[in-house]
Design a protein around this motif. Structure first.
Motif, PDB file in Angstrom:
ATOM      1  N   ALA A  74      26.475  47.740  28.408  1.00 46.71           N
ATOM      2  CA  ALA A  74      27.927  47.694  28.536  1.00 46.71           C
ATOM      3  C   ALA A  74      28.601  47.096  27.314  1.00 46.71           C
ATOM      4  O   ALA A  74      28.038  46.252  26.615  1.00 46.71           O
ATOM      5  CB  ALA A  74      28.316  46.885  29.771  1.00 46.71           C
ATOM      6  N   LYS A  75      29.819  47.554  27.084  1.00 52.83           N
ATOM      7  CA  LYS A  75      30.682  46.923  26.086  1.00 52.83           C
ATOM      8  C   LYS A  75      30.935  45.485  26.520  1.00 52.83           C
ATOM      9  O   LYS A  75      30.967  45.177  27.713  1.00 52.83           O
ATOM     10  CB  LYS A  75      32.007  47.687  26.007  1.00 52.83           C
ATOM     11  N   HIS A  76      31.150  44.599  25.546  1.00 52.82           N
ATOM     12  CA  HIS A  76      31.353  43.183  25.868  1.00 52.82           C
ATOM     13  C   HIS A  76      32.568  42.668  25.105  1.00 52.82           C
ATOM     14  O   HIS A  76      32.512  42.487  23.887  1.00 52.82           O
ATOM     15  CB  HIS A  76      30.108  42.395  25.476  1.00 52.82           C
ATOM     16  N   GLN A  77      33.672  42.456  25.831  1.00 56.65           N
ATOM     17  CA  GLN A  77      34.904  41.961  25.209  1.00 56.65           C
ATOM     18  C   GLN A  77      35.366  40.632  25.767  1.00 56.65           C
ATOM     19  O   GLN A  77      36.137  39.917  25.121  1.00 56.65           O
ATOM     20  CB  GLN A  77      36.024  43.001  25.386  1.00 56.65           C
ATOM     21  N   SER A  78      34.906  40.282  26.987  1.00 54.81           N
ATOM     22  CA  SER A  78      35.371  39.042  27.612  1.00 54.81           C
ATOM     23  C   SER A  78      34.370  38.594  28.658  1.00 54.81           C
ATOM     24  O   SER A  78      33.313  39.209  28.832  1.00 54.81           O
ATOM     25  CB  SER A  78      36.746  39.258  28.271  1.00 54.81           C
ATOM     26  N   GLY A  79      34.727  37.537  29.394  1.00 60.30           N
ATOM     27  CA  GLY A  79      33.871  37.095  30.483  1.00 60.30           C
ATOM     28  C   GLY A  79      34.056  37.919  31.739  1.00 60.30           C
ATOM     29  O   GLY A  79      33.267  37.811  32.678  1.00 60.30           O
ATOM     30  N   TRP A  80      35.074  38.781  31.759  1.00 60.95           N
ATOM     31  CA  TRP A  80      35.386  39.547  32.956  1.00 60.95           C
ATOM     32  C   TRP A  80      34.241  40.438  33.399  1.00 60.95           C
ATOM     33  O   TRP A  80      33.927  40.510  34.593  1.00 60.95           O
ATOM     34  CB  TRP A  80      36.643  40.391  32.710  1.00 60.95           C
ATOM     35  N   GLU A  81      33.609  41.135  32.465  1.00 59.55           N
ATOM     36  CA  GLU A  81      32.566  42.092  32.847  1.00 59.55           C
ATOM     37  C   GLU A  81      31.335  41.426  33.453  1.00 59.55           C
ATOM     38  O   GLU A  81      30.605  42.051  34.224  1.00 59.55           O
ATOM     39  CB  GLU A  81      32.152  42.974  31.656  1.00 59.55           C
ATOM     40  N   THR A  82      31.113  40.145  33.142  1.00 63.56           N
ATOM     41  CA  THR A  82      29.978  39.456  33.762  1.00 63.56           C
ATOM     42  C   THR A  82      30.210  39.264  35.256  1.00 63.56           C
ATOM     43  O   THR A  82      29.262  39.082  36.018  1.00 63.56           O
ATOM     44  CB  THR A  82      29.734  38.089  33.104  1.00 63.56           C
TER      45      THR A  82
END
Length: 244
Positions: A74-82
């Motif tokens: 996955a793309k990783h831009q913030s803590g949201w996707e975790t």
């Protein structure tokens, strides 16, 4: 008002984490494990983001999620996707830097849910940890989530896609599921404040683990993700200026 809503969110995060942690400890001693408690915490936070902050998400391509466990790249831009990826996909473990394990409660929780901890300062050791722990998690029936760029990158940018995810896919015979998202446009890196809006998540068709070399698999993954990023960039308050 935005500040107050964010303060309430952080208060809920802190209280719920401390309250649920003993149940995670108990779960870790039982056959069911600590994951159900961790997922409950994730759902509390996602509901708080939605109803208090006004931060929602939409998913395109959910039909591409395979039945068998896979490697999520996955793309990783913030803590949201975790948080959100745990709600979108079946039970999974993350690949993360082992320094996070030292954070009280949060880091301890990561260990309880069997997060794959790697030493990013020692590439050889990191690869050994990735493969050893990854195989153990696969044998336990978990999906494996990895951010191939290694760390968070601001919207409109991307880092070098490392081969760890493709290596696990080949070694463990698990297909790769690519995921694009634009969370950084609403939840900037290292920001206390989260902003209302709708995050876009796009899930691609699985990339067969036998369809190429490690480099070829990751090249396919990178090409698909970055193409989708171009399509969903420019939707949030922190979108790159050229995309607005």
């Amino acid at each position: 008002m935005l500040l107050i809503r964010n303060l309430i969110y952080w208060l809920i995060l802190t209280i719920s984490l401390i309250t649920l942690f003993p149940f995670m400890l108990l779960g870790a001693l039982l056959p069911v494990g600590a994951h159900p408690v961790a997922l409950l915490w994730v759902r509390i936070l996602n509901a708080s983001l939605k109803h208090i902050i006004g931060l929602k998400y939409s998913v395109t391509g959910a039909e591409n999620i395979p039945a068998a466990p896979a490697v999520i790249c996955a793309k990783h831009q913030s803590g949201w996707e975790t948080l959100a990826l745990q709600e979108i996909f079946p039970p999974q473990v993350y690949v993360a830097k082992k320094e996070l394990f030292k954070i009280p409660f949060f880091g301890w929780g990561l260990k309880l849910v069997k997060t794959i901890g790697i030493d990013r300062n020692n590439r050889r050791e990191a690869n050994e940890q990735l493969l050893k722990q990854g195989l153990a998690r696969k044998n336990e029936g978990f999906w494996i989530t990895i951010f191939p760029e290694g760390t968070r990158h601001p919207p409109g940018t991307h880092g070098k896609y490392k081969l760890g995810g493709a290596r696990m896919a080949k070694m463990f015979e698990m297909d790769i599921v690519p995921v694009a998202l634009n969370s950084g446009e609403f939840w900037p890196k290292n920001s206390f404040l989260k902003y209302p809006g709708t995050i876009s998540v796009v899930i691609g068709k699985p990339i067969a683990h036998h369809s190429g070399s490690e480099a070829e698999l990751m090249a396919q993954c990178e090409h698909w993700i970055e193409a989708r990023q171009a399509e969903i960039t420019g939707q949030g308050p922190f979108a790159p200026k050229q995309a607005v």
